[in-house]
Design an enzyme around this catalytic site. Structure first.
Site, PDB file in Angstrom:
ATOM      1  N   PHE A   1      23.714 -36.083  40.268  1.00  0.00           N
ATOM      2  CA  PHE A   1      23.158 -37.442  40.673  1.00  0.00           C
ATOM      3  C   PHE A   1      23.636 -37.666  42.075  1.00  0.00           C
ATOM      4  O   PHE A   1      24.744 -37.533  42.519  1.00  0.00           O
ATOM      5  CB  PHE A   1      24.064 -38.256  39.768  1.00  0.00           C
ATOM      6  CG  PHE A   1      23.853 -39.867  39.942  1.00  0.00           C
ATOM      7  CD1 PHE A   1      22.765 -40.477  39.300  1.00  0.00           C
ATOM      8  CD2 PHE A   1      24.650 -40.537  40.925  1.00  0.00           C
ATOM      9  CE1 PHE A   1      22.403 -41.648  39.466  1.00  0.00           C
ATOM     10  CE2 PHE A   1      24.233 -41.955  41.376  1.00  0.00           C
ATOM     11  CZ  PHE A   1      23.203 -42.470  40.720  1.00  0.00           C
TER      12      PHE A   1
ATOM     13  N   ASP B   1      27.665 -33.276  48.784  1.00  0.00           N
ATOM     14  CA  ASP B   1      27.323 -35.011  48.489  1.00  0.00           C
ATOM     15  C   ASP B   1      29.077 -35.168  48.005  1.00  0.00           C
ATOM     16  O   ASP B   1      29.286 -35.028  46.737  1.00  0.00           O
ATOM     17  CB  ASP B   1      26.496 -34.980  47.474  1.00  0.00           C
ATOM     18  CG  ASP B   1      26.263 -36.631  47.048  1.00  0.00           C
ATOM     19  OD1 ASP B   1      27.253 -37.434  47.504  1.00  0.00           O
ATOM     20  OD2 ASP B   1      25.371 -36.953  46.679  1.00  0.00           O
TER      21      ASP B   1
ATOM     22  N   LYS C   1      30.152 -44.979  49.538  1.00  0.00           N
ATOM     23  CA  LYS C   1      31.167 -45.787  48.591  1.00  0.00           C
ATOM     24  C   LYS C   1      32.347 -46.347  48.998  1.00  0.00           C
ATOM     25  O   LYS C   1      32.771 -47.209  49.563  1.00  0.00           O
ATOM     26  CB  LYS C   1      31.210 -44.892  47.084  1.00  0.00           C
ATOM     27  CG  LYS C   1      30.126 -44.708  46.364  1.00  0.00           C
ATOM     28  CD  LYS C   1      30.522 -44.181  44.955  1.00  0.00           C
ATOM     29  CE  LYS C   1      29.181 -43.842  44.226  1.00  0.00           C
ATOM     30  NZ  LYS C   1      28.379 -45.281  43.870  1.00  0.00           N
TER      31      LYS C   1
END
Length: 408
Positions: free
Chosen positions: A147, A232, A261
């Protein structure tokens, strides 16, 4: 005198969303109005312990005083210039973020997906200009069950049909291999490979932690093959796993690291690609950009986030509380929990399907005053703010026990 306007209830607000909001989410039926630390409060005043932390965007809790103060201070001075001009906050942010992550340069962006897209562009540009891959032939190897975001490029190399179906045609140039499988990865890498792009821990897939040695193997393989290792760390980074970056558990330094984030402190969207000078240095003026990327407000908040992490206190806290989390989940294994995976203060918990889906378990926990989020099947994710106390964490685990073992 006119009557005072009636305060809208949670049920009113949920109903009001239905005709005017696109239905791209299926939230739990709680309407949050206030929050502080690890706790949120709905419009009726009911309090909930937040065990999701905005998918790790709220690593430092809701409204951390240092982050709120940095935002307030900057709001009184300057919020946006675009990158047409310099601003007085960006250099300090980039210097400190590069130092924190052990890298040379920073490419500031806004959202996590933008960081991933930027990493892809940089890797391709590097492949053509430095590695010598023929034009338009560059490939990037990714892992199944990944993801990395929701843009059309990214969902094109997803194996999640819910994210992918109906959004083609997709961009070519990606090869998908099983996660945590070095042999498959080595077979997929060739002279056209620009980069291997992976999550050091797969978050959306259910907090999948690879076997010891996998990340070192990826680093060694990419170095031998002459391609880039792009990590990531948008969910796994910035303290979540007990280290600043999850790759540090294997003492690995990627060529590019994608951040987001928590970098915005739960206040503004902030993301970045950090990496080696000879890689990020391939970009020239006009080849990539973002109006809001590196804006003064984002840089001020991002700098305050880096300051919190520079002490190492949050990383240590995540490691210590991770032990409490593992101990509690181990005690529930065989008692409603069929398995779990954790790293630091982050866990994917597989519930016995006979007890309900992940969504159903999440709804039961909500009624107990605990907010979590399901992922695939009967799996739920636990990722509380790093500011949570051991007592609060044990309280959440007690609620999980009540839901699974006692059937409340």
């Amino acid at each position: 005198m006119s009557a005072p306007a009636r305060t809208r209830t949670s049920a009113d607000l949920i109903r009001a969303e239905e005709p005017v909001l696109a239905h791209n989410y299926h939230p739990l039926p709680v309407v949050v109005a206030r929050a502080e630390g690890a706790w949120v409060e709905d419009v009726e005043g009911r309090r909930y312990l937040d065990m999701l932390a905005g998918y790790s965007a709220l690593n430092f809790g809701h409204r951390h005083p240092a982050l709120i103060e940095a935002a307030h201070r900057q709001l009184d001075l300057l919020t946006l210039t675009s990158r047409a001009f310099h601003n007085d906050r960006l250099a300090g942010f980039a210097e400190r973020l590069a130092a924190l992550t052990g890298q040379d340069m920073v490419l500031p962006m806004n959202t996590g997906a933008e960081a991933v897209e930027s990493g892809i562009k940089v890797a391709r540009k590097w492949a053509y200009e430095v590695k010598g891959v023929p034009a338009d032939r560059a490939t990037i190897v990714v892992a199944a069950e990944n993801f990395h975001g929701r843009t059309t490029t990214i969902v094109g190399f997803s194996t999640d049909e819910t994210a992918r179906a109906g959004f083609g045609p997709f961009a070519p140039g990606f090869r998908i291999v099983p996660y945590d499988d070095l042999a498959a990865l080595e077979a997929a890498v060739d002279e056209t490979t620009a980069a291997v792009l992976i999550e050091p821990v797969q978050g959306e897939a259910g907090v999948i932690v690879p076997a010891d040695g996998y990340l070192r193997g990826v680093r060694e393989l990419t170095r031998r093959a002459g391609c880039l290792f792009v990590a990531d760390e948008i969910q796994s980074g910035l303290g979540r796993t007990g280290r600043t970056l999850a790759v540090e558990h294997e003492d690995v330094v990627p060529d590019l690291v994608l951040l987001g984030k928590a970098l915005g402190g739960g206040i503004v969207p902030v993301s970045a690609v950090v990496g080696r000078r000879e890689v990020l240095g391939v970009l020239r003026p006009g080849e990539h950009g973002s109006t809001f990327g590196g804006n003064p407000l984002a840089a001020a908040v991002g700098t305050a986030v880096v300051e919190l992490l520079e002490t190492g206190a949050f990383q240590r806290r995540a490691a210590e509380l991770g032990g409490v989390l593992r101990e509690g989940l181990a005690g529930l294994t065989g008692r409603g929990v069929v398995g779990f995976r954790s790293r630091g203060l982050w866990a994917g918990v597989d519930v016995d399907p006979a007890l309900g889906t992940g969504r159903e378990v999440s709804e039961r926990l909500m009624r107990e005053g605990i907010l979590v989020k399901d992922t695939h099947g009967s799996t739920i994710r636990l990722a509380p703010p790093l500011t949570i106390t051991a007592e609060e964490l044990r309280s959440a685990l007690g609620a999980l026990e009540r839901v699974l073992v006692r059937g409340s």
